[in-house]
Design an enzyme around this catalytic site. Structure first.
Site, PDB file in Angstrom:
ATOM      1  N   ASP A  39      -8.289  -9.372   4.315  1.00  0.00           N
ATOM      2  CA  ASP A  39      -7.918  -8.324   4.981  1.00  0.00           C
ATOM      3  C   ASP A  39      -9.139  -8.121   5.866  1.00  0.00           C
ATOM      4  O   ASP A  39      -9.847  -7.196   5.674  1.00  0.00           O
ATOM      5  CB  ASP A  39      -7.990  -6.929   3.915  1.00  0.00           C
ATOM      6  CG  ASP A  39      -7.523  -5.865   4.782  1.00  0.00           C
ATOM      7  OD1 ASP A  39      -7.273  -6.044   5.923  1.00  0.00           O
ATOM      8  OD2 ASP A  39      -7.463  -4.779   3.827  1.00  0.00           O
ATOM      9  N   GLU A  59     -12.936  -2.413  11.254  1.00  0.00           N
ATOM     10  CA  GLU A  59     -12.962  -1.446  10.088  1.00  0.00           C
ATOM     11  C   GLU A  59     -13.767  -2.069   9.052  1.00  0.00           C
ATOM     12  O   GLU A  59     -14.572  -1.048   8.242  1.00  0.00           O
ATOM     13  CB  GLU A  59     -11.409  -1.719   9.390  1.00  0.00           C
ATOM     14  CG  GLU A  59     -11.240  -1.051   8.149  1.00  0.00           C
ATOM     15  CD  GLU A  59      -9.931  -1.479   7.424  1.00  0.00           C
ATOM     16  OE1 GLU A  59      -9.148  -1.797   8.200  1.00  0.00           O
ATOM     17  OE2 GLU A  59      -9.784  -0.996   6.296  1.00  0.00           O
ATOM     18  N   GLU A 116       0.827  -1.322   0.061  1.00  0.00           N
ATOM     19  CA  GLU A 116       0.077   0.085  -0.026  1.00  0.00           C
ATOM     20  C   GLU A 116       0.848   1.062  -0.058  1.00  0.00           C
ATOM     21  O   GLU A 116       0.535   2.096   0.737  1.00  0.00           O
ATOM     22  CB  GLU A 116      -1.011  -0.033   1.197  1.00  0.00           C
ATOM     23  CG  GLU A 116      -2.051  -1.139   1.248  1.00  0.00           C
ATOM     24  CD  GLU A 116      -2.998  -1.274   2.169  1.00  0.00           C
ATOM     25  OE1 GLU A 116      -2.703  -0.590   3.318  1.00  0.00           O
ATOM     26  OE2 GLU A 116      -3.974  -1.778   1.819  1.00  0.00           O
TER      27      GLU A 116
END
Ligand code: GCW
Length: 680
Positions: free
Chosen positions: A383, A411, A311
């Site tokens: 993830d 998240e 990322e």
């Protein structure tokens, strides 16, 4: 000795979370009073001093009696604290011999008689173990258990149990939903917030023994001398609660600062080099000097956590070097000081199926990392999705030290708007059989060190804490912090038991109200999964990872007129073949795979019949509807608690449930509408 007074107002205040001691009641109270008169501390260590102060104050509130803190057990009813060395004369030889193997963090809580006086002994080989024993003893009373005739031995599963803070230096928390960072960098090192100690105390009560203070998307400036001085102050506080401090390090740190400060993390460092090439001797020398500077300030520094080549974070790839080159170079710098290098396996590769990438990248490196490297792996191959199978790296890297990374912050599960209690999700991950060493090779057993060749040494939780008064974004979210810590200590604890402990320790309401809260917790996770991504669906979210956006995520769901789900079997991406044979055989078989993983591994025609007797499309609609209905039910149940709970907490949570109702409908409607174009 450490330990500020716990004031009356703090005991009423929810900011103490599960350490909010309250007077015991009824018969239990009588029993407690009989056993507890004073706390006797035989050690001069700061950690045991904190344990003694915590006990003294907690017991005072729990028994409603004054509790003296003394250094000699000269009367009935002493709670005696000390290491094995300290308590030797309090136990007969044979009993003493039987607890020699407690280890530095394991403890004994034993009811004993010494020189005709009854006492409770809390002991361990090390200071931290005594602290953990003290919290366990308090927990017994907080949950209304008897404290007579005890002989309780416990020791932790994984040696390293850590929280990962994803806190930036400007106070922002990446994927944080509970306010700003707890760390007031601008006020440190001079001004020290009382919350640092509160945080340490809450962590220590669970046996958490390490904190990574900053975001894995690391700002290199954390390693600058001025920040290190601040870090040293925090480390000094945590040390007294048995907690080691770690930092996330930016791989590009040795480079000159960037002239575009907002891009600092990605493009510049704090050094004076033109390169961060791990094989360049200047780079290694820079890191060695930096490590030595840190250890001069923080002699028990834990080490670095590094996210590299992922990322946009810098890493060895730019220099055509491997993860091995990068990790081992940093490990060499840390090794002489005894530090660990924790390298994250969260990478994106070149395959068409992202779920394959970490395995493909890292399994060839097994056995090649230095012995102070720990590879940190997320619980699922993708993830932190609401319902992922475990990562096949667990069970496939026998020669590498491993860490299991969970995300406590939700998240992908509605942030702090949802009730979702993650105990059941983690339980499934921990208890699913990997078959790495034949039947019975669960991740829990790897954490406990019970398998011959596969061991997981560290368990890390991306924390949900922030500077809001209630710490975690809603009144039920601390249950996740609590559950993470309890499972890190003992991965076999049932989510129901953890929910029961947490509820009893947190809320002072009556038994019926406690039951309602527990029931809400226990159905909350399935509800989110059902109304957002049931049957193994994943990544249907928008960029903010909150609202639905299936139209943007075709690569993750493969919906078309032929069906739904990603074929990861032998006829698809073959990701299932990364698992051990027996595991792969079960998940490859549409009749045998648990429905929760169905669409993760299979592309299923819309009108095929599932083992439930319904077609995929009908089942999907039923799951979405069920998820939405459970949220309505949870709200209805919560409203029964009016008058039982602190009015503010009650109201805040009503608002959260209202938002979750809205969210559940939005997800269900958006996803079904989107899929209907293919299914109908
Ligand atoms: O899930 C993703 C998050 C990123 C995070 C990354 C990681 C810290 O969306 O915010 O970055 O994972 O784990 O590194």
């Amino acid at each position: 000795m450490g330990g500020a007074e716990i004031t009356e107002s703090q005991t009423k205040n929810y900011s103490q979370l599960w350490l909010r001691y309250r007077p015991a009641e009824g018969d239990m109270l009588k029993g407690y009073r009989a056993v507890i008169q004073q706390v006797c501390c035989l050690s001069r260590s700061f950690i045991i001093g904190n344990a003694a102060a915590e006990l003294q104050q907690g017991l005072r509130v729990l028994t409603g009696n004054p509790v003296a803190l003394v250094s000699r057990a000269d009367r009935d009813g002493s709670v005696i604290l000390g290491t094995l060395e300290n308590v030797r004369s309090y136990l007969p030889e044979d009993r003493f011999a039987s607890i020699q193997d407690l280890g530095p963090e394991g403890y004994l809580i034993g009811s004993i008689s010494h020189e005709g006086k009854n006492a409770t002994l809390i002991t361990s080989c090390g200071d931290a173990g005594v602290l953990y024993g003290a919290f366990h003893f308090l927990r017994l009373m907080q949950t209304g258990k008897p404290i007579e005739g005890l002989w309780l031995r416990e020791s932790p599963a994984a040696p390293l149990r850590m929280l990962n803070h994803w806190d930036d230096l400007n106070g922002y928390i990446e994927r944080g939903y509970a306010g700003s960072s707890l760390w007031e960098w601008q006020n440190l090192p001079e001004t020290v917030s009382p919350r640092y100690r509160d945080h340490a105390r809450l962590c220590a009560s669970l046996g958490i023994n390490a904190l990574v203070l900053n975001n894995v998307n690391a700002d290199p400036r954390i390693l600058r001398a001025d920040y290190l001085e601040k870090v040293a102050v925090l480390a000094g506080i945590f040390r007294e609660w048995g907690i080691q401090t770690y930092l996330s390090a930016n791989f590009g740190a040795p480079m000159r600062p960037s002239d575009t400060p907002d891009k600092m993390k990605r493009w510049g460092g704090i050094g004076n080099l033109d390169t961060a090439d791990p094989l360049d001797p200047q780079v290694e020398a820079w890191w060695t000097a930096k490590v030595n500077e840190i250890y001069a300030l923080i002699p028990d520094f834990g080490g670095f956590l590094v996210k590299a080549d992922s990322e946009g974070m810098p890493g060895p790839r730019k220099y055509k070097r491997s993860h091995l080159d990068g990790a081992n170079m940093l490990a060499r710098a840390l090794k002489p000081q005894g530090g660990n290098l924790i390298w994250r396996a969260f990478v994106y590769g070149s395959s068409d199926d992202r779920a394959r990438d970490a395995y493909d990248e890292f399994t060839p490196l097994d056995g090649k990392f230095l012995d102070n490297v720990i590879l940190q792996i997320k619980n699922g191959p993708l993830d932190f999705q609401p319902c992922e199978p475990f990562t096949p790296l667990f069970g496939s890297m026998p020669k590498t030290r491993l860490s299991l990374e969970f995300q406590i912050a939700k998240e992908y599960l509605g942030h702090s708007s949802t009730a979702a209690y993650l105990g059941p999700m983690w339980h499934t991950i921990l208890q699913t059989d990997t078959y790495a060493e034949g039947e019975g090779s669960s991740i829990a057993r790897m954490l406990k060190g019970e398998l011959q060749e596969h061991r997981i040494e560290c368990i890390a939780g991306v924390t949900n804490t922030g500077d809001e008064p209630g710490w975690c974004g809603n009144a039920l979210n601390p249950a996740n912090w609590y559950a993470f810590g309890r499972l890190a200590w003992n991965p076999d604890l049932a989510p129901e038991v953890i929910a029961e402990e947490w509820t009893a320790m947190t809320f002072s309401c009556g038994a019926d109200a406690q039951r309602i809260i527990r029931e809400i917790l226990l159905k909350s996770y399935d509800a989110v999964v059902n109304y957002s991504m049931p049957l193994g669906l994943n990544f249907l979210c928008d960029w903010n990872h909150y609202d639905p956006k299936p139209e943007m995520r075709a690569a993750y769901h493969h919906a078309d007129t032929t069906g739904l789900g990603v074929n990861r079997t032998a006829t698809g991406s073959k990701a299932v073949e990364q698992y051990h044979l027996e595991r792969a055989a079960i998940w490859s078989d549409r009749e045998k795979i648990p429905l929760q993983y169905l669409l993760w591994f299979h592309h299923v025609p819309w009108h095929d019949t599932l083992p439930t007797g319904r077609s995929l499309w009908t089942e999907l609609k039923a799951r979405y509807a069920a998820g939405v209905a459970v949220v309505d039910e949870m709200l209805a149940e919560w409203t029964k608690l009016e008058g039982e709970l602190d009015p503010e907490i009650y109201k805040e949570e009503v608002a959260k449930f209202e938002e979750e109702k809205r969210l559940a409908r939005k997800w269900s409607e958006a996803c079904l509408k989107y899929f209907s174009q293919f299914a109908e």
